[in-house]
Design a protein around this motif. Sequence first.
Motif, PDB file in Angstrom:
ATOM      1  N   GLY A 179       0.796  -1.223   0.000  1.00 46.17           N
ATOM      2  CA  GLY A 179       0.000   0.000   0.000  1.00 46.17           C
ATOM      3  C   GLY A 179       0.826   1.269   0.000  1.00 46.17           C
ATOM      4  O   GLY A 179       0.286   2.358   0.279  1.00 46.17           O
ATOM      5  N   ILE A 180       2.100   1.185  -0.317  1.00 52.15           N
ATOM      6  CA  ILE A 180       2.968   2.365  -0.324  1.00 52.15           C
ATOM      7  C   ILE A 180       2.717   3.210  -1.565  1.00 52.15           C
ATOM      8  O   ILE A 180       2.794   4.442  -1.517  1.00 52.15           O
ATOM      9  N   ILE A 181       2.404   2.570  -2.692  1.00 48.55           N
ATOM     10  CA  ILE A 181       2.125   3.286  -3.930  1.00 48.55           C
ATOM     11  C   ILE A 181       0.805   2.797  -4.513  1.00 48.55           C
ATOM     12  O   ILE A 181       0.229   1.806  -4.042  1.00 48.55           O
ATOM     13  N   ARG A 182       0.343   3.487  -5.549  1.00 50.11           N
ATOM     14  CA  ARG A 182      -0.838   3.073  -6.282  1.00 50.11           C
ATOM     15  C   ARG A 182      -0.673   3.518  -7.733  1.00 50.11           C
ATOM     16  O   ARG A 182       0.130   4.433  -8.020  1.00 50.11           O
ATOM     17  N   PRO A 183      -1.376   2.897  -8.682  1.00 47.95           N
ATOM     18  CA  PRO A 183      -1.290   3.332 -10.078  1.00 47.95           C
ATOM     19  C   PRO A 183      -1.711   4.796 -10.215  1.00 47.95           C
ATOM     20  O   PRO A 183      -2.561   5.293  -9.465  1.00 47.95           O
ATOM     21  N   SER A 184      -1.132   5.478 -11.190  1.00 44.20           N
ATOM     22  CA  SER A 184      -1.361   6.913 -11.329  1.00 44.20           C
ATOM     23  C   SER A 184      -1.620   7.292 -12.780  1.00 44.20           C
ATOM     24  O   SER A 184      -1.128   6.630 -13.704  1.00 44.20           O
ATOM     25  N   SER A 185      -2.374   8.373 -12.966  1.00 45.90           N
ATOM     26  CA  SER A 185      -2.561   8.977 -14.283  1.00 45.90           C
ATOM     27  C   SER A 185      -2.300  10.477 -14.190  1.00 45.90           C
ATOM     28  O   SER A 185      -2.876  11.277 -14.922  1.00 45.90           O
ATOM     29  N   SER A 186      -1.420  10.858 -13.261  1.00 46.02           N
ATOM     30  CA  SER A 186      -1.118  12.260 -12.992  1.00 46.02           C
ATOM     31  C   SER A 186      -0.393  12.916 -14.168  1.00 46.02           C
ATOM     32  O   SER A 186       0.318  12.255 -14.932  1.00 46.02           O
TER      33      SER A 186
END
Length: 345
Positions: A223-230
């Motif tokens: 749970g440290i990261i998650r997928p992104s579309s930034s």
Amino acid sequence: MNYSKSQKFKEPPKEICTLIVKERLRTKEIFFGKVKIPVLIDSGSTVSLLRENMSRRIMDPTKLSKNKLLLTGIGEAQGTTIGSFEHQFKIDDESYSLTRHVVPADKLKFEAVIGSDLLEQASISFTKEGVKFNKYENHAQLMQISAENLQEELDLRHVENCQIKKELEKLIQDYKPEKTASTDAAMRIILKDEEPVCLPPRRLAFTERQEVNKQIEEWLNEGIIRPSSSEYASPIVMVKKKDRSSKMCIDYRKLNQKLVKDKFPLPLIEYVLDTLQEAKVYSTLDLRKGFFHVDVDKDCRKYTSFIVPDGQFEFNKVPFGLSTNPGVFQRYVSSIFRDLTRKEL
């Protein structure tokens, strides 16, 4: 052809002699069972290679994996492998295991090449006598045994009070880390302007790409990261650690130029020392991956986005590499220990 007595035999140029010596010092004999193969040690190659005709001597061609790999050499020269297979072999009576990529016979000068992927199992040194390997396994086992022995031996001779010594022994031996408190302290990212920082991913070697995917999978599971579309995207860089393993780091230099730093004040050392005047027992606390204990504000996670060859992700927890991290982390620690630091000792 006739030669006169006055003619002398010409020695080969020194450059050629040097080349022959260097080539000899970079070669080694390895054994696949009873089959002996001379190999070139090339730390500049990210994968290990084997000529197709040589692979048939040591394995059944039908068991060759169909996974093909595009190889790029000097001058952007390219070639495609036929397949790959896992194998065990011996160097200097030590056993190793590698993925060997098979290439057409006309594409490889040497029977086999050992690349930098072996550096995860052994250190390699080039000497006047030739190439030497030092396998990590024995050293790692020795360090593990030493660590276990150190953990079993609890030295409390400095504690004079017998009752306190017993309580400490029980506290340490029965200790189980449990989260009993939480805090609303989180990282907020404030930028000097809203122009996105967006950089392309950097090219990675085959073994580095595997290591990155492994790290990404671990962080996703925790749970440290998650997928992104930034619209923000910083590249990564692979850094070699002392044990020769690779560590994935995010290159936030462009983002750091736009960051407004969190200037939360550090505690006054004079005050801290004053509060310890009557203390009898001292302890230290070290957090593993300390910044990952701190949340990133939900509205600010898009700024932490980073890009790798296989996708884009953003941090739920504070990432390493941001210039504002020290102030944020001090705010978090002060919030957690607020009641203890205000307590009279």
